[in-house]
Design a protein around this motif. Structure first.
Motif, PDB file in Angstrom:
ATOM      1  N   GLY A  26       6.862  -0.873   0.777  1.00 48.43           N
ATOM      2  CA  GLY A  26       6.177  -0.145  -0.293  1.00 48.43           C
ATOM      3  C   GLY A  26       6.967  -0.080  -1.589  1.00 48.43           C
ATOM      4  N   TYR A  27       7.993  -0.877  -1.729  1.00 48.50           N
ATOM      5  CA  TYR A  27       8.831  -0.802  -2.934  1.00 48.50           C
ATOM      6  C   TYR A  27       8.764  -2.105  -3.723  1.00 48.50           C
ATOM      7  CZ  TYR A  27      10.184   3.613  -1.021  1.00 48.50           C
ATOM      8  OH  TYR A  27      10.125   4.902  -0.546  1.00 48.50           O
ATOM      9  N   ARG A  69       8.919  22.359   0.706  1.00 46.55           N
ATOM     10  CA  ARG A  69       7.512  21.980   0.815  1.00 46.55           C
ATOM     11  C   ARG A  69       6.746  23.020   1.622  1.00 46.55           C
ATOM     12  NH1 ARG A  69       7.954  15.487   1.986  1.00 46.55           N
ATOM     13  NH2 ARG A  69       5.717  15.631   2.166  1.00 46.55           N
ATOM     14  N   LYS A 117      -0.058   7.923  -5.042  1.00 43.59           N
ATOM     15  CA  LYS A 117       0.154   6.504  -5.336  1.00 43.59           C
ATOM     16  C   LYS A 117      -0.708   5.607  -4.441  1.00 43.59           C
ATOM     17  CE  LYS A 117       3.961   3.310  -6.063  1.00 43.59           C
ATOM     18  NZ  LYS A 117       5.394   3.086  -5.959  1.00 43.59           N
ATOM     19  N   GLY A 125       0.488   8.308   3.949  1.00 40.61           N
ATOM     20  CA  GLY A 125       1.786   8.900   3.596  1.00 40.61           C
ATOM     21  C   GLY A 125       2.943   8.327   4.382  1.00 40.61           C
ATOM     22  N   GLY A 126       3.681   9.215   5.050  1.00 45.18           N
ATOM     23  CA  GLY A 126       4.897   8.790   5.748  1.00 45.18           C
ATOM     24  C   GLY A 126       4.670   8.317   7.187  1.00 45.18           C
ATOM     25  N   CYS A 146       0.628   3.271   2.865  1.00 45.04           N
ATOM     26  CA  CYS A 146       1.573   4.370   3.106  1.00 45.04           C
ATOM     27  C   CYS A 146       2.621   4.420   2.008  1.00 45.04           C
ATOM     28  CB  CYS A 146       2.228   4.186   4.474  1.00 45.04           C
ATOM     29  SG  CYS A 146       1.032   4.022   5.819  1.00 45.04           S
ATOM     30  N   LEU A 147       2.163   4.784   0.805  1.00 49.47           N
ATOM     31  CA  LEU A 147       3.050   4.818  -0.364  1.00 49.47           C
ATOM     32  C   LEU A 147       3.272   6.244  -0.834  1.00 49.47           C
ATOM     33  CD1 LEU A 147       1.181   1.982  -2.343  1.00 49.47           C
ATOM     34  CD2 LEU A 147       3.173   1.693  -0.858  1.00 49.47           C
ATOM     35  N   GLY A 148       2.762   7.221  -0.079  1.00 52.86           N
ATOM     36  CA  GLY A 148       2.773   8.620  -0.517  1.00 52.86           C
ATOM     37  C   GLY A 148       1.590   8.868  -1.441  1.00 52.86           C
ATOM     38  N   ALA A 149       1.107  10.112  -1.466  1.00 48.15           N
ATOM     39  CA  ALA A 149      -0.022  10.478  -2.335  1.00 48.15           C
ATOM     40  C   ALA A 149       0.532  10.913  -3.696  1.00 48.15           C
ATOM     41  CB  ALA A 149      -0.817  11.620  -1.707  1.00 48.15           C
ATOM     42  N   GLY A 176       3.710  -0.323   3.150  1.00 42.14           N
ATOM     43  CA  GLY A 176       4.444   0.857   2.700  1.00 42.14           C
ATOM     44  C   GLY A 176       5.776   1.048   3.405  1.00 42.14           C
ATOM     45  N   ALA A 177       6.478   2.068   2.971  1.00 42.82           N
ATOM     46  CA  ALA A 177       7.789   2.485   3.489  1.00 42.82           C
ATOM     47  C   ALA A 177       8.897   1.501   3.080  1.00 42.82           C
ATOM     48  CB  ALA A 177       7.748   2.696   4.993  1.00 42.82           C
ATOM     49  N   LYS A 178      10.113   1.839   3.486  1.00 40.49           N
ATOM     50  CA  LYS A 178      11.278   1.034   3.079  1.00 40.49           C
ATOM     51  C   LYS A 178      11.266  -0.317   3.795  1.00 40.49           C
ATOM     52  CE  LYS A 178      14.078   4.794   1.528  1.00 40.49           C
ATOM     53  NZ  LYS A 178      14.263   6.033   2.286  1.00 40.49           N
ATOM     54  N   ASP A 207       6.893   5.607   8.926  1.00 35.92           N
ATOM     55  CA  ASP A 207       8.213   6.089   9.366  1.00 35.92           C
ATOM     56  C   ASP A 207       8.107   6.687  10.772  1.00 35.92           C
ATOM     57  OD1 ASP A 207       9.500   5.476   6.843  1.00 35.92           O
ATOM     58  OD2 ASP A 207       8.459   7.204   6.021  1.00 35.92           O
TER      59      ASP A 207
END
Ligand code: UDP
Length: 240
Positions: free
Chosen positions: A135-136, A221, A163, A184-185, A158-161, A107-109, A188
């Motif tokens: 994650g992209y 949020r 997903k 999640g994040g 860690c792709l965010g929920a 996941g993540a960038k 990062d």
């Protein structure tokens, strides 16, 4: 018995119990799923039946965030402890380091998971990070193959929920890994790109406030939290 908080059933567990349970899941064929819902995710599950079903079928449902603990109190069924995803992941990595279990970070960038792996290996001596992937990605098969080839026991997804939970449910079995933890994040944070609140703020349950001050774009949020607690009050009054 799980504790229902506005439609999501949580495990009423301490951090140690959660890590012990996760380690015992590693002794059985997988894939197993750990989810760490915060109030935002509970609200998401209320409008996404597939996601709600995945949470209900997860092996561990951990309360991430004080919002869940407040709601539990309001509902008259208090939970033992907050088990934030990042802290659970850290404790799990300590246990994995002692037992030679293999961790894959997904996941993540691009570049973030590698940096997280580098830092985590330093923080948890003995930890085996057997692979990473950003994650992209467009195609799932190469990612599944990378996890399989790395012989991962645990995947931090860690792709965010939602997903990450949907990805683990769709592809987990093909990877051969035994445990997927939706975080999640967190990569990062592990890579040092997002700073956590100082311990004192965390202890007071004010991490959300610290992060909002540092990153005002999160205000939207956070503003939903009072609404979430109001719905807990509403549910209590209705006797749910
Ligand atoms: N992300 C990803 N692939 C995607 C969308 C998101 O890898 O297609 C990553 C994103 O880079 C971030 C994490 O997923 O690292 C989501 O973070 P966020 O703070 O939204 O998640 P939370 O912790 O609030 O669940």
């Amino acid at each position: 018995m799980r504790t229902d908080i506005l439609g999501v059933a949580f495990d009423n567990t301490t951090m140690d119990e959660a890590v012990g349970r996760a380690m015992s899941l590693l002794e059985q064929e997988g894939p197993h799923l750990v989810v760490t819902p915060n109030p935002e995710i509970v609200r998401l599950a209320q409008s996404d039946r597939e996601f709600a079903g995945l949470i209900a079928g997860a092996d561990l449902v951990l309360p991430d965030g004080v919002g869940i603990l407040y709601a539990a109190k309001i509902l008259g069924r208090p939970l033992k402890a907050r088990v934030p995803g990042v802290d659970f992941a850290s404790a799990l990595m300590d246990a994995m380091a002692k037992t030679g279990k293999r961790l894959f970070l997904l996941g993540a960038k691009p570049g973030v998971a590698e940096e997280a792996a580098r830092r985590l290996a330093g923080q948890h001596p003995g930890l085996i990070v057997c692979g990473t992937h950003d994650g992209y990605f467009q195609e799932d098969a190469p990612v599944v193959q990378a996890i399989r080839a790395a012989r991962a026991d645990v995947v931090f997804v860690c792709l965010g929920a939602p997903k990450q939970e949907k990805w683990a449910a769709a592809h987990g079995a093909d990877t051969g890994a035994r445990l997927f933890v939706g975080l999640g994040g967190s990569l990062d944070v592990f890579a040092g790109q997002v700073e956590r609140a100082p311990k004192g703020w965390q202890k007071l349950g004010l991490e959300w406030l610290y992060r909002t001050i540092r990153q005002p774009s999160r205000l939207k949020r956070v503003a939903k939290l009072p609404l979430f607690l109001c719905s807990a009050v509403g549910a209590r009054l209705k006797g749910k």
